[in-house]
Design a protein around this motif. Structure first.
Motif, PDB file in Angstrom:
ATOM      1  N   LYS A 209      48.613  70.314   0.738  1.00 51.10           N
ATOM      2  CA  LYS A 209      47.642  70.263  -0.353  1.00 51.10           C
ATOM      3  C   LYS A 209      46.616  69.204  -0.050  1.00 51.10           C
ATOM      4  O   LYS A 209      46.871  68.270   0.723  1.00 51.10           O
ATOM      5  CB  LYS A 209      48.317  70.023  -1.689  1.00 51.10           C
ATOM      6  CG  LYS A 209      49.062  68.725  -1.857  1.00 51.10           C
ATOM      7  CD  LYS A 209      49.612  68.672  -3.283  1.00 51.10           C
ATOM      8  CE  LYS A 209      50.373  67.394  -3.547  1.00 51.10           C
ATOM      9  NZ  LYS A 209      50.861  67.330  -4.965  1.00 51.10           N
ATOM     10  N   ASP A 210      45.457  69.318  -0.709  1.00 53.38           N
ATOM     11  CA  ASP A 210      44.347  68.444  -0.340  1.00 53.38           C
ATOM     12  C   ASP A 210      44.004  67.386  -1.382  1.00 53.38           C
ATOM     13  O   ASP A 210      43.013  66.685  -1.232  1.00 53.38           O
ATOM     14  CB  ASP A 210      43.108  69.287   0.003  1.00 53.38           C
ATOM     15  CG  ASP A 210      42.777  70.294  -1.078  1.00 53.38           C
ATOM     16  OD1 ASP A 210      42.055  71.257  -0.776  1.00 53.38           O
ATOM     17  OD2 ASP A 210      43.244  70.113  -2.213  1.00 53.38           O
ATOM     18  N   SER A 211      44.836  67.240  -2.420  1.00 57.19           N
ATOM     19  CA  SER A 211      44.651  66.113  -3.336  1.00 57.19           C
ATOM     20  C   SER A 211      45.943  65.897  -4.102  1.00 57.19           C
ATOM     21  O   SER A 211      46.818  66.764  -4.136  1.00 57.19           O
ATOM     22  CB  SER A 211      43.501  66.371  -4.306  1.00 57.19           C
ATOM     23  OG  SER A 211      43.869  67.315  -5.274  1.00 57.19           O
ATOM     24  N   VAL A 212      46.047  64.724  -4.745  1.00 55.00           N
ATOM     25  CA  VAL A 212      47.280  64.372  -5.437  1.00 55.00           C
ATOM     26  C   VAL A 212      47.534  65.318  -6.616  1.00 55.00           C
ATOM     27  O   VAL A 212      48.679  65.626  -6.940  1.00 55.00           O
ATOM     28  CB  VAL A 212      47.248  62.900  -5.904  1.00 55.00           C
ATOM     29  CG1 VAL A 212      46.082  62.655  -6.847  1.00 55.00           C
ATOM     30  CG2 VAL A 212      48.560  62.493  -6.515  1.00 55.00           C
ATOM     31  N   ALA A 213      46.480  65.799  -7.233  1.00 54.54           N
ATOM     32  CA  ALA A 213      46.640  66.628  -8.421  1.00 54.54           C
ATOM     33  C   ALA A 213      46.734  68.111  -8.099  1.00 54.54           C
ATOM     34  O   ALA A 213      47.102  68.904  -8.960  1.00 54.54           O
ATOM     35  CB  ALA A 213      45.474  66.385  -9.371  1.00 54.54           C
ATOM     36  N   ALA A 214      46.421  68.483  -6.887  1.00 54.43           N
ATOM     37  CA  ALA A 214      46.343  69.901  -6.544  1.00 54.43           C
ATOM     38  C   ALA A 214      47.716  70.514  -6.330  1.00 54.43           C
ATOM     39  O   ALA A 214      48.689  69.825  -6.018  1.00 54.43           O
ATOM     40  CB  ALA A 214      45.512  70.081  -5.277  1.00 54.43           C
ATOM     41  N   LEU A 215      47.767  71.804  -6.507  1.00 56.97           N
ATOM     42  CA  LEU A 215      48.951  72.543  -6.118  1.00 56.97           C
ATOM     43  C   LEU A 215      48.935  72.693  -4.598  1.00 56.97           C
ATOM     44  O   LEU A 215      47.905  72.520  -3.956  1.00 56.97           O
ATOM     45  CB  LEU A 215      48.940  73.924  -6.768  1.00 56.97           C
ATOM     46  CG  LEU A 215      49.003  73.969  -8.282  1.00 56.97           C
ATOM     47  CD1 LEU A 215      48.862  75.401  -8.776  1.00 56.97           C
ATOM     48  CD2 LEU A 215      50.283  73.351  -8.794  1.00 56.97           C
ATOM     49  N   TYR A 216      50.089  72.995  -4.037  1.00 58.84           N
ATOM     50  CA  TYR A 216      50.122  73.275  -2.607  1.00 58.84           C
ATOM     51  C   TYR A 216      49.345  74.560  -2.352  1.00 58.84           C
ATOM     52  O   TYR A 216      49.662  75.604  -2.908  1.00 58.84           O
ATOM     53  CB  TYR A 216      51.566  73.380  -2.119  1.00 58.84           C
ATOM     54  CG  TYR A 216      52.196  72.031  -1.949  1.00 58.84           C
ATOM     55  CD1 TYR A 216      52.844  71.402  -3.007  1.00 58.84           C
ATOM     56  CD2 TYR A 216      52.105  71.353  -0.741  1.00 58.84           C
ATOM     57  CE1 TYR A 216      53.406  70.139  -2.855  1.00 58.84           C
ATOM     58  CE2 TYR A 216      52.657  70.092  -0.575  1.00 58.84           C
ATOM     59  CZ  TYR A 216      53.307  69.492  -1.632  1.00 58.84           C
ATOM     60  OH  TYR A 216      53.840  68.246  -1.478  1.00 58.84           O
ATOM     61  N   LYS A 217      48.333  74.428  -1.511  1.00 56.99           N
ATOM     62  CA  LYS A 217      47.367  75.502  -1.328  1.00 56.99           C
ATOM     63  C   LYS A 217      47.591  76.308  -0.062  1.00 56.99           C
ATOM     64  O   LYS A 217      47.292  77.493  -0.004  1.00 56.99           O
ATOM     65  CB  LYS A 217      45.963  74.887  -1.320  1.00 56.99           C
ATOM     66  CG  LYS A 217      44.810  75.833  -1.214  1.00 56.99           C
ATOM     67  CD  LYS A 217      43.504  75.054  -1.295  1.00 56.99           C
ATOM     68  CE  LYS A 217      42.293  75.962  -1.220  1.00 56.99           C
ATOM     69  NZ  LYS A 217      41.032  75.179  -1.289  1.00 56.99           N
ATOM     70  N   TYR A 218      48.105  75.636   0.939  1.00 56.08           N
ATOM     71  CA  TYR A 218      48.277  76.270   2.246  1.00 56.08           C
ATOM     72  C   TYR A 218      49.766  76.389   2.555  1.00 56.08           C
ATOM     73  O   TYR A 218      50.524  75.426   2.333  1.00 56.08           O
ATOM     74  CB  TYR A 218      47.578  75.439   3.328  1.00 56.08           C
ATOM     75  CG  TYR A 218      46.127  75.172   3.007  1.00 56.08           C
ATOM     76  CD1 TYR A 218      45.705  73.924   2.544  1.00 56.08           C
ATOM     77  CD2 TYR A 218      45.174  76.182   3.146  1.00 56.08           C
ATOM     78  CE1 TYR A 218      44.383  73.686   2.246  1.00 56.08           C
ATOM     79  CE2 TYR A 218      43.841  75.946   2.843  1.00 56.08           C
ATOM     80  CZ  TYR A 218      43.455  74.692   2.382  1.00 56.08           C
ATOM     81  OH  TYR A 218      42.133  74.467   2.085  1.00 56.08           O
ATOM     82  N   TRP A 219      50.133  77.551   3.073  1.00 58.53           N
ATOM     83  CA  TRP A 219      51.546  77.829   3.325  1.00 58.53           C
ATOM     84  C   TRP A 219      51.734  78.417   4.717  1.00 58.53           C
ATOM     85  O   TRP A 219      50.900  79.182   5.197  1.00 58.53           O
ATOM     86  CB  TRP A 219      52.076  78.816   2.284  1.00 58.53           C
ATOM     87  CG  TRP A 219      52.124  78.238   0.918  1.00 58.53           C
ATOM     88  CD1 TRP A 219      51.095  78.173   0.017  1.00 58.53           C
ATOM     89  CD2 TRP A 219      53.241  77.619   0.291  1.00 58.53           C
ATOM     90  NE1 TRP A 219      51.517  77.545  -1.125  1.00 58.53           N
ATOM     91  CE2 TRP A 219      52.828  77.192  -0.996  1.00 58.53           C
ATOM     92  CE3 TRP A 219      54.559  77.373   0.686  1.00 58.53           C
ATOM     93  CZ2 TRP A 219      53.682  76.544  -1.889  1.00 58.53           C
ATOM     94  CZ3 TRP A 219      55.414  76.737  -0.200  1.00 58.53           C
ATOM     95  CH2 TRP A 219      54.974  76.330  -1.472  1.00 58.53           C
TER      96      TRP A 219
END
Length: 119
Positions: A99-109
């Motif tokens: 993920k690309d920020s502390v608040a973001a969901l995991y975006k890449y799998w």
């Protein structure tokens, strides 16, 4: 975009060890944290461990604390999951995520790697 490729899964007897690797490529400069998740047959995907890319601060699922260790090689854009004292209940497909920020969901799998622990 970030691409993730896992490796290192396999079949191991209970009490054994495996080391999973996940190599990140693409826009890796934007990664805030990487994590490992797993999904057993008939169960929902669950969080296993995560590591903040810049500080190496890590977090673990309670049931793997003391047995699993997450680490990262900053220069090689690689995160590892060392799994010791494996149990049959650890059997699952293990996924790497970013993920690309502390608040973001995991975006890449990643595509996942199978871990099977025999009793």
């Amino acid at each position: 975009q970030v691409q993730l490729v896992e490796s290192g899964g396999g079949l191991v007897q209970a009490g054994g060890s495996l080391r999973l690797s996940c190599v990140a490529s693409g826009r890796t400069f934007g990664i805030y944290a990487m994590g490992w998740f797993r999904q057993a047959p008939g169960k929902e995907r669950e969080f296993v461990a995560s590591i903040i890319w810049s500080s190496s601060i890590s977090t673990y699922l309670d049931s793997v604390k003391g047995r699993f260790t997450i680490s990262r090689d900053y220069a090689k854009n690689t995160v590892f999951l060392q799994m010791n004292s494996l149990k049959p209940e650890d059997t699952a497909i293990y996924y790497c995520a970013a993920k690309d920020s502390v608040a973001a969901l995991y975006k890449y799998w990643g595509q996942g790697t199978q871990v099977t622990v025999s009793s």
